[in-house]
Motif scaffolding. Sequence first.
Motif, PDB file in Angstrom:
ATOM      1  N   GLU A  66       0.815  -1.210   0.000  1.00 26.14           N
ATOM      2  CA  GLU A  66       0.000   0.000   0.000  1.00 26.14           C
ATOM      3  C   GLU A  66       0.853   1.265   0.000  1.00 26.14           C
ATOM      4  O   GLU A  66       0.501   2.261  -0.646  1.00 26.14           O
ATOM      5  N   LYS A  67       1.982   1.230   0.697  1.00 23.75           N
ATOM      6  CA  LYS A  67       2.825   2.428   0.827  1.00 23.75           C
ATOM      7  C   LYS A  67       3.855   2.562  -0.297  1.00 23.75           C
ATOM      8  O   LYS A  67       4.538   3.582  -0.396  1.00 23.75           O
ATOM      9  N   GLY A  68       3.980   1.524  -1.129  1.00 27.35           N
ATOM     10  CA  GLY A  68       4.965   1.586  -2.201  1.00 27.35           C
ATOM     11  C   GLY A  68       6.382   1.431  -1.710  1.00 27.35           C
ATOM     12  O   GLY A  68       7.321   2.001  -2.289  1.00 27.35           O
ATOM     13  N   SER A  69       6.571   0.623  -0.665  1.00 26.76           N
ATOM     14  CA  SER A  69       7.892   0.382  -0.090  1.00 26.76           C
ATOM     15  C   SER A  69       8.334  -1.043  -0.403  1.00 26.76           C
ATOM     16  O   SER A  69       7.638  -2.008  -0.069  1.00 26.76           O
ATOM     17  N   LEU A  70       9.484  -1.193  -1.057  1.00 30.95           N
ATOM     18  CA  LEU A  70      10.044  -2.518  -1.298  1.00 30.95           C
ATOM     19  C   LEU A  70      10.892  -2.927  -0.101  1.00 30.95           C
ATOM     20  O   LEU A  70      11.810  -2.199   0.297  1.00 30.95           O
ATOM     21  N   VAL A  71      10.596  -4.073   0.469  1.00 26.03           N
ATOM     22  CA  VAL A  71      11.348  -4.617   1.601  1.00 26.03           C
ATOM     23  C   VAL A  71      11.998  -5.908   1.123  1.00 26.03           C
ATOM     24  O   VAL A  71      11.312  -6.901   0.878  1.00 26.03           O
ATOM     25  N   ILE A  72      13.322  -5.902   0.976  1.00 30.96           N
ATOM     26  CA  ILE A  72      14.036  -7.053   0.418  1.00 30.96           C
ATOM     27  C   ILE A  72      15.187  -7.417   1.344  1.00 30.96           C
ATOM     28  O   ILE A  72      16.159  -6.663   1.487  1.00 30.96           O
TER      29      ILE A  72
ATOM     30  N   ARG B  75      13.895   1.890 -10.754  1.00 26.26           N
ATOM     31  CA  ARG B  75      12.810   1.668  -9.803  1.00 26.26           C
ATOM     32  C   ARG B  75      11.472   1.412 -10.468  1.00 26.26           C
ATOM     33  O   ARG B  75      10.680   0.577  -9.983  1.00 26.26           O
ATOM     34  N   GLU B  76      11.160   2.087 -11.573  1.00 28.57           N
ATOM     35  CA  GLU B  76       9.844   1.936 -12.191  1.00 28.57           C
ATOM     36  C   GLU B  76       9.610   0.545 -12.754  1.00 28.57           C
ATOM     37  O   GLU B  76       8.467   0.123 -12.951  1.00 28.57           O
ATOM     38  N   ASN B  77      10.699  -0.185 -13.036  1.00 28.04           N
ATOM     39  CA  ASN B  77      10.564  -1.528 -13.590  1.00 28.04           C
ATOM     40  C   ASN B  77      10.558  -2.614 -12.512  1.00 28.04           C
ATOM     41  O   ASN B  77      10.477  -3.802 -12.837  1.00 28.04           O
ATOM     42  N   LEU B  78      10.650  -2.204 -11.259  1.00 28.75           N
ATOM     43  CA  LEU B  78      10.596  -3.143 -10.144  1.00 28.75           C
ATOM     44  C   LEU B  78       9.215  -3.064  -9.493  1.00 28.75           C
ATOM     45  O   LEU B  78       8.480  -2.097  -9.695  1.00 28.75           O
ATOM     46  N   PRO B  79       8.833  -4.081  -8.705  1.00 22.85           N
ATOM     47  CA  PRO B  79       7.504  -4.048  -8.076  1.00 22.85           C
ATOM     48  C   PRO B  79       7.276  -2.777  -7.278  1.00 22.85           C
ATOM     49  O   PRO B  79       8.213  -2.224  -6.682  1.00 22.85           O
TER      50      PRO B  79
ATOM     51  N   VAL C 134      12.794 -10.320  -7.379  1.00 22.05           N
ATOM     52  CA  VAL C 134      12.860  -8.896  -7.742  1.00 22.05           C
ATOM     53  C   VAL C 134      14.001  -8.632  -8.723  1.00 22.05           C
ATOM     54  O   VAL C 134      13.817  -7.986  -9.760  1.00 22.05           O
ATOM     55  N   PHE C 135      15.198  -9.146  -8.395  1.00 17.76           N
ATOM     56  CA  PHE C 135      16.381  -8.798  -9.190  1.00 17.76           C
ATOM     57  C   PHE C 135      16.737  -9.812 -10.263  1.00 17.76           C
ATOM     58  O   PHE C 135      17.620  -9.553 -11.090  1.00 17.76           O
TER      59      PHE C 135
ATOM     60  N   HIS D  34       5.092 -15.160 -14.889  1.00 18.25           N
ATOM     61  CA  HIS D  34       5.836 -14.144 -15.641  1.00 18.25           C
ATOM     62  C   HIS D  34       6.607 -13.197 -14.723  1.00 18.25           C
ATOM     63  O   HIS D  34       7.095 -12.158 -15.166  1.00 18.25           O
ATOM     64  N   GLY D  35       6.701 -13.548 -13.427  1.00 17.08           N
ATOM     65  CA  GLY D  35       7.368 -12.673 -12.480  1.00 17.08           C
ATOM     66  C   GLY D  35       6.442 -11.582 -11.976  1.00 17.08           C
ATOM     67  O   GLY D  35       5.237 -11.574 -12.260  1.00 17.08           O
ATOM     68  N   LEU D  36       7.002 -10.653 -11.223  1.00 23.25           N
ATOM     69  CA  LEU D  36       6.223  -9.577 -10.632  1.00 23.25           C
ATOM     70  C   LEU D  36       6.265  -8.338 -11.524  1.00 23.25           C
ATOM     71  O   LEU D  36       7.350  -7.889 -11.909  1.00 23.25           O
ATOM     72  N   PRO D  37       5.106  -7.763 -11.853  1.00 23.55           N
ATOM     73  CA  PRO D  37       5.096  -6.575 -12.723  1.00 23.55           C
ATOM     74  C   PRO D  37       5.746  -5.377 -12.042  1.00 23.55           C
ATOM     75  O   PRO D  37       5.706  -5.240 -10.815  1.00 23.55           O
ATOM     76  N   GLY D  38       6.339  -4.519 -12.849  1.00 24.87           N
ATOM     77  CA  GLY D  38       6.954  -3.308 -12.333  1.00 24.87           C
ATOM     78  C   GLY D  38       5.918  -2.252 -12.003  1.00 24.87           C
ATOM     79  O   GLY D  38       4.769  -2.308 -12.464  1.00 24.87           O
TER      80      GLY D  38
END
Length: 461
Positions: A149-155, A420-424, A434-435, A276-280
């Motif tokens: 919801e917040k648009g934060s990637l936690v990896i 960043r725009e091409n990552l989830p 992700v990578f 197909h993986g995770l969309p960006g």
Amino acid sequence: MAEAAEHRQVVGGSPRYDLIILGASGFTGKYVVRESLKFLALNTASSPFKSIALAGRNPTRLADALRWAAHPDPLPDVALLAADVGDPASLRRMCAQTRLVLNCVGPFRLYGEPVVAACVDSGCDYLDICGEPEFMERMEAKYHQRALEKGSLVISACGFDSVPAELGLMFNSRQWTEPAVVNQVEAYLSLESERRIVGNFGTYQSAVLGVANVEKLQELRRSRPRRARPVIPGPAPSKGSIVEHQNKIGLWAVKLPSADSVVVRKTLSILTENPHGLPGANEDAGHIEKRKAFWSTIKPAHFGVKMGLKSLLGIFRLIIIGMFIGVLGRTAFGRWLLLKFPSVFSLGWFREKGPTEDEVECASFKMWFIGHGYSSRDAASQSNAKPDMEIITRVTGPEIGYLTTPIILLQCALILLSDRENLPKGGSYPPGIVFGPTDLQERLEKNGISFDVISKGAAHA
């Protein structure tokens, strides 16, 4: 050089810093700082980041770490910020100033959650070098939805744990071209040095605490919905012997209870749910096709990791250390003994002060991936079918904790900042999902970590 965090918030609507390294004065943190300065020094118009900051409890120690990392060059313009995992307000101030936090403060099960919470609440991205399954799974359970919801990637696991295992499996998988199919890939980790091998005390501490928290991990897993399991051609492989000898790579081996297998299985499970993986977050048509093409080459396989040593005596030594940690780690007094006298109970492989700089520079690793599979799906579908093909690949690089880990962490950060725009958009994920479709492997190869095909051929009984 340094300005107080309270006076450097947001400039022109954007975070003041591209990334902040938290725990920069720690054993691994200072090596992460040194690696980051290589890219800050470029500082060209196309540079992925132009401003970084170091964060921690002690400004004097941060300044010392920066001085060490910059030597012999002059001190760069890097801010030193006050942040303490025991002070949520300081973490929120830190996160408000950056696009990305690199967390080097472990053990993560003790100190990691407040940092994840602050990053998610602020909407900035988070990478760490954690190798603790209980922490990673707990953070996913607790923060994944809010991070979405917040648009934060936690990896998590963006260091030696567990990127070589994830990319190494994918590299081996891509060698299995139609009609061949892979069934099992086993990784064999070999640590090498011209001197004695001395491990990171934080790794040892995490292992001890992992034993203490094993019941919590099992309870967490029972409370979570089961993930999809990938369909793997052929029968499940046998467990095999506890100790084995691999002639082709010249190693004795024993199963290694590391995070790698857990992280790889999680990536394969997410891939089963998202073929197909995770969309960006905002990817273009070209990148969508590239992502789909990449994941079409990755085949799921049974995966495990083993520790490889050149002598059977070394294997017995490793088993003894495992018994010490497994037995003593179950009680408070036992854990006190293990952590008070790490050199004694690890038979010299770990010490509280960690390795010397010379010991770090002399060390390296090889991670072999031995894949077994079938020449076709028809061959795999036969009853009692045994694999008839074998592909061996290898990942090699410098010392794992202080050299390879910072290299991987910084390359993950550079990709996140530049692409960043091409990552989830957000969420809590393992690094592979992700990578995987990015150019991370190519970046690592340019920075001293190699991926090689060793052999392809018929499997031998």
